[in-house]
Design a protein around this motif. Structure first.
Motif, PDB file in Angstrom:
ATOM      1  N   CYS A 262       0.804  -1.256  -0.215  1.00 26.14           N
ATOM      2  CA  CYS A 262       0.103  -0.048   0.139  1.00 26.14           C
ATOM      3  C   CYS A 262       0.875   1.201  -0.106  1.00 26.14           C
ATOM      4  CB  CYS A 262      -0.836   0.057   1.305  1.00 26.14           C
ATOM      5  SG  CYS A 262      -2.477  -1.192   1.197  1.00 26.14           S
ATOM      6  N   THR A 263       0.111   2.312  -0.457  1.00 28.06           N
ATOM      7  CA  THR A 263       0.841   3.553  -0.087  1.00 28.06           C
ATOM      8  C   THR A 263      -0.124   4.400   0.783  1.00 28.06           C
ATOM      9  OG1 THR A 263       1.940   3.878  -2.310  1.00 28.06           O
ATOM     10  CG2 THR A 263       1.393   5.767  -1.172  1.00 28.06           C
ATOM     11  N   VAL A 264       0.573   5.310   1.795  1.00 31.89           N
ATOM     12  CA  VAL A 264      -0.124   6.055   2.624  1.00 31.89           C
ATOM     13  C   VAL A 264       0.688   7.328   2.493  1.00 31.89           C
ATOM     14  CG1 VAL A 264      -0.782   6.769   5.131  1.00 31.89           C
ATOM     15  CG2 VAL A 264      -0.692   4.235   4.205  1.00 31.89           C
ATOM     16  N   GLU A 265      -0.131   8.333   1.813  1.00 34.76           N
ATOM     17  CA  GLU A 265       0.466   9.524   1.482  1.00 34.76           C
ATOM     18  C   GLU A 265      -0.557  10.776   1.764  1.00 34.76           C
ATOM     19  OE1 GLU A 265       1.418  11.765  -2.767  1.00 34.76           O
ATOM     20  OE2 GLU A 265       2.168   9.555  -2.507  1.00 34.76           O
ATOM     21  N   GLY A 266      -0.012  11.917   2.161  1.00 36.48           N
ATOM     22  CA  GLY A 266      -0.647  13.119   2.033  1.00 36.48           C
ATOM     23  C   GLY A 266      -1.338  13.487   3.404  1.00 36.48           C
ATOM     24  N   ALA A 267      -1.335  12.527   4.621  1.00 34.45           N
ATOM     25  CA  ALA A 267      -2.050  12.974   5.547  1.00 34.45           C
ATOM     26  C   ALA A 267      -1.510  14.329   6.378  1.00 34.45           C
ATOM     27  CB  ALA A 267      -1.895  11.929   6.657  1.00 34.45           C
ATOM     28  N   SER A 268      -2.054  14.949   7.118  1.00 33.73           N
ATOM     29  CA  SER A 268      -1.852  16.192   7.614  1.00 33.73           C
ATOM     30  C   SER A 268      -2.194  16.585   9.030  1.00 33.73           C
ATOM     31  CB  SER A 268      -1.940  17.506   6.566  1.00 33.73           C
ATOM     32  OG  SER A 268      -1.846  18.565   7.355  1.00 33.73           O
ATOM     33  N   GLY A 269      -1.585  17.092  10.002  1.00 31.94           N
ATOM     34  CA  GLY A 269      -1.998  17.589  11.097  1.00 31.94           C
ATOM     35  C   GLY A 269      -2.717  19.027  11.200  1.00 31.94           C
ATOM     36  N   GLY A 270      -2.988  19.480  10.054  1.00 39.18           N
ATOM     37  CA  GLY A 270      -3.436  20.752   9.974  1.00 39.18           C
ATOM     38  C   GLY A 270      -3.079  22.008  10.434  1.00 39.18           C
ATOM     39  N   GLY A 271      -1.721  21.780  10.785  1.00 35.89           N
ATOM     40  CA  GLY A 271      -1.095  22.824  11.679  1.00 35.89           C
ATOM     41  C   GLY A 271      -1.306  22.911  12.951  1.00 35.89           C
ATOM     42  N   HIS A 272      -2.335  22.129  13.671  1.00 37.16           N
ATOM     43  CA  HIS A 272      -2.794  22.536  14.888  1.00 37.16           C
ATOM     44  C   HIS A 272      -1.508  21.621  15.830  1.00 37.16           C
ATOM     45  CE1 HIS A 272      -4.730  22.310  18.821  1.00 37.16           C
ATOM     46  NE2 HIS A 272      -5.457  23.169  18.374  1.00 37.16           N
ATOM     47  N   PRO A 273      -1.199  22.529  17.038  1.00 34.43           N
ATOM     48  CA  PRO A 273      -0.117  22.015  17.743  1.00 34.43           C
ATOM     49  C   PRO A 273      -0.432  20.640  18.458  1.00 34.43           C
ATOM     50  CG  PRO A 273      -1.233  23.554  19.009  1.00 34.43           C
ATOM     51  CD  PRO A 273      -1.737  23.732  17.421  1.00 34.43           C
ATOM     52  N   TRP A 274      -1.727  20.306  18.645  1.00 36.51           N
ATOM     53  CA  TRP A 274      -1.906  19.045  19.046  1.00 36.51           C
ATOM     54  C   TRP A 274      -2.291  17.969  18.563  1.00 36.51           C
ATOM     55  CZ3 TRP A 274      -0.155  19.814  24.071  1.00 36.51           C
ATOM     56  CH2 TRP A 274      -0.160  21.029  24.268  1.00 36.51           C
ATOM     57  N   LEU A 275      -2.073  17.882  17.201  1.00 32.55           N
ATOM     58  CA  LEU A 275      -2.403  16.855  16.320  1.00 32.55           C
ATOM     59  C   LEU A 275      -1.042  16.463  15.627  1.00 32.55           C
ATOM     60  CD1 LEU A 275      -5.505  18.727  14.531  1.00 32.55           C
ATOM     61  CD2 LEU A 275      -5.537  17.032  16.072  1.00 32.55           C
ATOM     62  N   GLY A 276      -0.647  15.237  15.514  1.00 28.74           N
ATOM     63  CA  GLY A 276      -1.113  14.088  16.227  1.00 28.74           C
ATOM     64  C   GLY A 276      -0.209  13.066  15.980  1.00 28.74           C
ATOM     65  N   LEU A 277       0.039  12.255  16.947  1.00 30.66           N
ATOM     66  CA  LEU A 277       1.242  11.216  16.952  1.00 30.66           C
ATOM     67  C   LEU A 277       0.839  10.375  15.548  1.00 30.66           C
ATOM     68  CD1 LEU A 277       1.256  10.249  20.414  1.00 30.66           C
ATOM     69  CD2 LEU A 277       2.539  11.599  19.523  1.00 30.66           C
ATOM     70  N   GLY A 278       1.934  10.373  14.837  1.00 33.32           N
ATOM     71  CA  GLY A 278       1.800   9.510  13.564  1.00 33.32           C
ATOM     72  C   GLY A 278       1.163  10.045  12.489  1.00 33.32           C
ATOM     73  N   GLY A 279       1.680  10.776  11.566  1.00 37.01           N
ATOM     74  CA  GLY A 279       1.387  11.376  10.722  1.00 37.01           C
ATOM     75  C   GLY A 279       0.753  10.494   9.634  1.00 37.01           C
ATOM     76  N   GLY A 280       1.562   9.669   9.011  1.00 36.18           N
ATOM     77  CA  GLY A 280       0.932   8.485   8.067  1.00 36.18           C
ATOM     78  C   GLY A 280       0.218   7.550   8.820  1.00 36.18           C
ATOM     79  N   VAL A 281       1.003   6.639   9.735  1.00 29.75           N
ATOM     80  CA  VAL A 281       0.350   5.806  10.431  1.00 29.75           C
ATOM     81  C   VAL A 281       0.870   5.723  11.864  1.00 29.75           C
ATOM     82  CG1 VAL A 281       0.622   2.985  10.594  1.00 29.75           C
ATOM     83  CG2 VAL A 281       0.823   4.351   8.431  1.00 29.75           C
ATOM     84  N   TRP A 282      -0.136   5.544  12.804  1.00 30.94           N
ATOM     85  CA  TRP A 282       0.045   5.074  14.312  1.00 30.94           C
ATOM     86  C   TRP A 282      -0.249   3.597  14.538  1.00 30.94           C
ATOM     87  CZ3 TRP A 282      -2.602   3.314  18.162  1.00 30.94           C
ATOM     88  CH2 TRP A 282      -2.180   3.674  19.556  1.00 30.94           C
TER      89      TRP A 282
END
Length: 334
Positions: free
Chosen positions: A81-101
């Motif tokens: 698989c490919t996991v691409e383009g996930a984003s925390g949206g710039g908020h400081p509390w988001l989030g452990l594991g950008g692509g995969v937790w």
């Protein structure tokens, strides 16, 4: 996708291959996939989009909406698989594991790329499970004071094995470990190539480790602040049979320059005569490299076959590849 796929029973989601089957996250939805069943398998798809984890009034770090911006998994398998383009949206509390937790399960033969979060593990944050034969590239943190996360490529904060994987061109701004961070005594990195990563301020551009074991790997060409060489920073753990640019204590370690087939084009295979060929430690059971070749091969024509350092084994032209079937029953290698 308008809503996350939840696999809390032994579902199988199978595509034709990550190059052709696309699941696209629409309209900044929160998370694409949640795996929590031992028999759940996602295979042969590309998970892409601009999804962002939902904000919660609870600013803790629990396994809720904030963690696993692309994928959250406690069991099951992600393969091819490919996991691409996930984003925390710039908020400081988001989030452990950008692509995969992940707290369990396995991610194999997959690409985790171009994800972003201000918290640790911008590509993968793992407290359990295993990561095998993956390419982890281009993951990054924020560009401001909220970039509080170590480990732009992979953060290993548990008994996790990262093996036969390529970790390249990841970057974090205000903390250590552009490529890999290891903080657990049972974390291990085996036969990985970790190159071209950057930790802008605090160093450990390639690997930052307080515990665990790094073995049979190439950690080279990583930087601090984009220019200063910073391959490995250790305050604990062991490093053995690893090629790097500066001397580091440990059995079998080498200082040298690997000769890659074509780094500019993303080909990190070693060529004959390169540092790192036939220089690793033979430990059974032998692994399968990122090209599905079994180790070890006698790459330099010496008397004894020894495992190479890094994610690729130098093999003669036409060398057979290991034929096996993944968790989805799909033929691999061969």
């Amino acid at each position: 996708l308008f809503h996350a796929i939840v696999a809390d029973v032994a579902y199988r989601i199978e595509g034709a291959g990550r190059e052709t089957s696309l699941l696209y996250a629409y309209n900044n939805m929160s998370r694409a996939l949640n795996l929590s069943a031992a028999g759940a398998v996602v295979s042969g798809v590309s998970l892409k989009g601009k999804w962002k984890a939902a904000r919660s009034d609870n600013y803790g770090y629990g396994p809720g909406a904030r963690n696993g911006l692309g994928v959250m998994m406690s069991e099951g398998t992600i393969t091819n698989c490919t996991v691409e383009g996930a984003s925390g949206g710039g908020h400081p509390w988001l989030g452990l594991g950008g692509g995969v937790w992940m707290s369990g399960g396995q991610v194999v033969d997959s690409v985790i790329s171009d994800n972003a979060t201000s918290q640790p593990g911008k590509g993968i944050y793992a407290t359990g499970g295993s990561i095998e034969r993956c390419v982890i590239s281009g993951n990054k943190g924020g560009s401001d004071q909220w970039d509080g996360g170590r480990g732009a490529g992979v953060f290993l904060n548990g008994p996790v094995r990262l093996a036969n994987s390529l970790v390249v061109n990841n970057s974090c701004t205000y903390h250590e470990g552009g490529g890999v961070v290891m903080t657990h005594q049972d974390a291990s990195v085996v036969n990985c190539t970790i190159v071209g990563n950057d930790s802008t301020v605090l160093g450990g551009g390639g690997v930052y480790m307080t515990a665990g074991a790094l073995r049979n790997s190439i950690v080279w060409g990583n930087t601090k602040a984009g220019t200063e060489t910073s391959d490995i920073v250790t305050t604990g753990g062991t490093v053995t049979y690893t090629l790097t640019s500066a001397e580091i204590a440990g059995e079998g370690n080498l200082v040298g320059t690997p000769t890659f087939a074509d780094r500019a084009r993303g080909d990190y295979r070693l060529v004959k005569g390169s540092a790192g060929v036939d220089a690793g430690e033979n430990v059974q059971p032998f692994d399968i490299d990122l090209d599905f070749h079994e180790r070890p091969w006698n790459g330099n024509g010496t008397e004894v076959s020894r495992t190479d350092m890094g994610c690729y084994e130098l093999v003669p032209p036409g060398a057979p590849k290991r034929l096996f079937h993944d968790a989805a029953g799909r033929q691999q290698g061969g």
